[in-house]
Design an enzyme around this catalytic site. Structure first.
Site, PDB file in Angstrom:
ATOM      1  N   LYS A  36       0.860  -1.196   0.000  1.00 18.48           N
ATOM      2  CA  LYS A  36       0.000   0.000   0.000  1.00 18.48           C
ATOM      3  C   LYS A  36       0.897   1.247   0.000  1.00 18.48           C
ATOM      4  O   LYS A  36       2.111   1.144   0.184  1.00 18.48           O
ATOM      5  CB  LYS A  36      -0.921  -0.025   1.215  1.00 18.48           C
ATOM      6  CG  LYS A  36      -0.187   0.138   2.536  1.00 18.48           C
ATOM      7  CD  LYS A  36      -1.086  -0.167   3.717  1.00 18.48           C
ATOM      8  CE  LYS A  36      -0.322   0.050   5.016  1.00 18.48           C
ATOM      9  NZ  LYS A  36      -0.933  -0.604   6.156  1.00 18.48           N
ATOM     10  N   TYR A 275      12.589  32.670   1.015  1.00 20.48           N
ATOM     11  CA  TYR A 275      11.397  33.428   1.427  1.00 20.48           C
ATOM     12  C   TYR A 275      11.563  33.947   2.856  1.00 20.48           C
ATOM     13  O   TYR A 275      12.032  33.209   3.733  1.00 20.48           O
ATOM     14  CB  TYR A 275      10.163  32.537   1.418  1.00 20.48           C
ATOM     15  CG  TYR A 275       9.641  32.207   0.040  1.00 20.48           C
ATOM     16  CD1 TYR A 275       9.204  33.207  -0.811  1.00 20.48           C
ATOM     17  CD2 TYR A 275       9.550  30.887  -0.375  1.00 20.48           C
ATOM     18  CE1 TYR A 275       8.702  32.890  -2.071  1.00 20.48           C
ATOM     19  CE2 TYR A 275       9.053  30.559  -1.625  1.00 20.48           C
ATOM     20  CZ  TYR A 275       8.632  31.571  -2.468  1.00 20.48           C
ATOM     21  OH  TYR A 275       8.140  31.260  -3.707  1.00 20.48           O
TER      22      TYR A 275
HETATM   23  C1  LIG Z   1      -0.146  -1.609   6.730  1.00 23.93           C
HETATM   24  C2  LIG Z   1      -0.716  -2.868   7.206  1.00 23.93           C
HETATM   25  C3  LIG Z   1       0.108  -3.958   7.490  1.00 23.93           C
HETATM   26  C4  LIG Z   1       1.616  -3.906   7.390  1.00 23.93           C
HETATM   27  O1  LIG Z   1       2.181  -3.140   8.406  1.00 23.93           O
HETATM   28  P1  LIG Z   1       3.752  -3.090   8.641  1.00 23.93           P
HETATM   29  O2  LIG Z   1       3.903  -2.512   9.978  1.00 23.93           O
HETATM   30  O3  LIG Z   1       4.312  -2.171   7.592  1.00 23.93           O
HETATM   31  O4  LIG Z   1       4.278  -4.448   8.498  1.00 23.93           O
HETATM   32  C5  LIG Z   1      -0.516  -5.138   7.881  1.00 23.93           C
HETATM   33  N1  LIG Z   1      -1.861  -5.227   8.000  1.00 23.93           N
HETATM   34  C6  LIG Z   1      -2.670  -4.183   7.742  1.00 23.93           C
HETATM   35  C7  LIG Z   1      -4.138  -4.342   7.905  1.00 23.93           C
HETATM   36  C8  LIG Z   1      -2.128  -2.969   7.350  1.00 23.93           C
HETATM   37  O5  LIG Z   1      -2.937  -1.937   7.107  1.00 23.93           O
END
Ligand SMILES: *Cc1c(COP(=O)(O)O)cnc(C)c1O
Length: 383
Positions: A36, A275
């Site tokens: 993701k 700036y």
């Molecule tokens: C993002 C996510 C993970 C992975 O998390 P990490 O800490 O990066 O390993 C696992 N399960 C769900 C539901 C997530 O949203």
């Protein structure tokens, strides 16, 4: 595509991390690579291509947009699991292409059944259980009816998994809460068993949980941050190192971010730079601009705070970060010219800028900083 910088993805580092994770995980545990947030900034398309070439064939994404990118890249060769949002209009595509997805509400269960019927395909679902995070998931009192429904519609619903997510396994301060979540999850499984319905797999663990609470690994782990060579928190690293004789970080950072100098100029003592008045030259200075700013994910809160590497030396960001540019103090560097390499994340000479260092200055977690790196910066896999 921008020409202003490049993200390099180091395949060797990734192989190293995969080997570490394989050793850490039980033999039969399925490894789902969480991609993701544009693969945590690494570039989802490039990253899944590389991961697949290294034997990974299960990917977890947040939504349909990301699922489509993985699907377009790898086709039916990989299993894709959506952990978050599926818009109603997308359900058809999801079921048609056998994309797996979390279900956490009755409404989705009904619409999935309906769409599956129409398509004459089974919807591949993972039932998410509310165990204490209080975000999404079915409550315990709903599970009896849910079991009956799943049995009744088993021609249309493929009960692939049962799952949950922990509310902060990366910190000991949440220990009790996570323990209670594990307990509630196991109770949920018992309820399904009582009604004689069993999912193919059970899964709960993210990176932190799989390290801190190995019993949460179950049949599949959803690993994000560790595969990129970064730790969910310093606590998880320290806890791991405490079990080892050699105190060395077993992971390697996969990402590097590099840009180049677009301009060098001299500024007289007493002049303001950029700036406003946030930075005044206290002596005659030499400064360089680089074509990166907050629109590319280099946070404005790093104004007068960030560090980059130029010519093997650590150089300070001065003045405010602009939308597309930032300014560096290069007074100490003798031979500097337009086009010279600037390292934002990564190594140069003996020095390195870590992802965690951004978190320290800025109080942004590894996760947030990475996922904000602009999607339009090209990603390149290097050996
Ligand atoms: C993002 C996510 C993970 C992975 O998390 P990490 O800490 O990066 O390993 C696992 N399960 C769900 C539901 C997530 O949203």
């Amino acid at each position: 595509m921008h020409r202003n910088s490049i993200i390099e993805i180091n395949q060797k580092a990734y192989q190293n991390n995969l080997a570490f994770l394989k050793k850490m995980l039980g033999k039969k545990v399925i490894f789902s690579s969480v991609v993701k947030g544009n693969a945590y900034g690494h570039g989802i398309k490039e990253f899944v291509t590389m991961a697949y070439q290294n034997g990974v064939n299960h990917f977890s994404v947040f939504d349909v947009e990301e699922a489509k990118i993985v699907f377009e890249t790898l086709g039916n060769n990989a299993t894709i699991m959506i952990m978050g949002f599926v818009a109603d209009d997308d359900l058809h595509w999801v079921i048609e292409n056998e994309i797996q997805f979390f279900v956490f509400e009755r409404y989705r269960l009904a619409s999935a059944t309906k769409t599956a019927k129409k398509l004459k395909r089974k919807a591949k679902i993972h039932i998410e259980i509310e165990t204490g995070m209080n975000r999404t998931g079915f409550a315990k009192r709903e599970l009896a009816n849910l079991s009956k429904y799943l049995i009744k519609e088993s021609k249309h619903l493929d009960f692939v998994g049962i799952c949950t997510h922990y509310a902060g396994a990366e910190s000991i301060s949440n220990y009790m809460r996570v323990e209670s979540q594990i307990k509630k999850f196991n109770e949920a499984i018992e309820i399904f068993k009582f009604y004689r319905i069993e999912p193919k797999i059970k899964h709960t663990a993210c990176s932190a949980a799989s390290m801190m609470f190995p019993e949460t690994q179950m049949d599949l782990v959803r690993i994000g941050i560790l595969q990129y060579g970064l730790w969910p928190s310093p606590e998880v690293l320290v806890t791991y190192l405490n079990t080892k004789k050699k105190k060395i970080d077993p992971l390697q950072r996969v990402i590097s971010w590099k840009s180049e100098i677009m301009n060098v100029k001299r500024v007289k003592s007493g002049e303001f730079i950029g700036y406003g008045t946030s930075y005044m030259a206290k002596e005659n200075m030499k400064i360089a601009t680089i074509p990166l700013g907050y629109s590319h994910g280099y946070s404005r809160s790093l104004s007068n705070q960030g560090r980059v590497l130029i010519d093997g030396k650590r150089c300070a960001v001065i003045g405010t970060i602009n939308m597309n540019m930032l300014t560096i103090d290069v007074s100490e560097i003798d031979h500097i010219k337009k086009g010279d390499e600037v390292v934002i994340i990564g190594n140069q000479g003996d020095l390195s800028i870590t992802v965690a260092s951004f978190g320290e200055i800025n109080n942004v977690l590894n996760y947030e900083f990475l996922s904000r790196i602009s999607k339009t910066i090209p990603r390149k896999i290097i050996e």
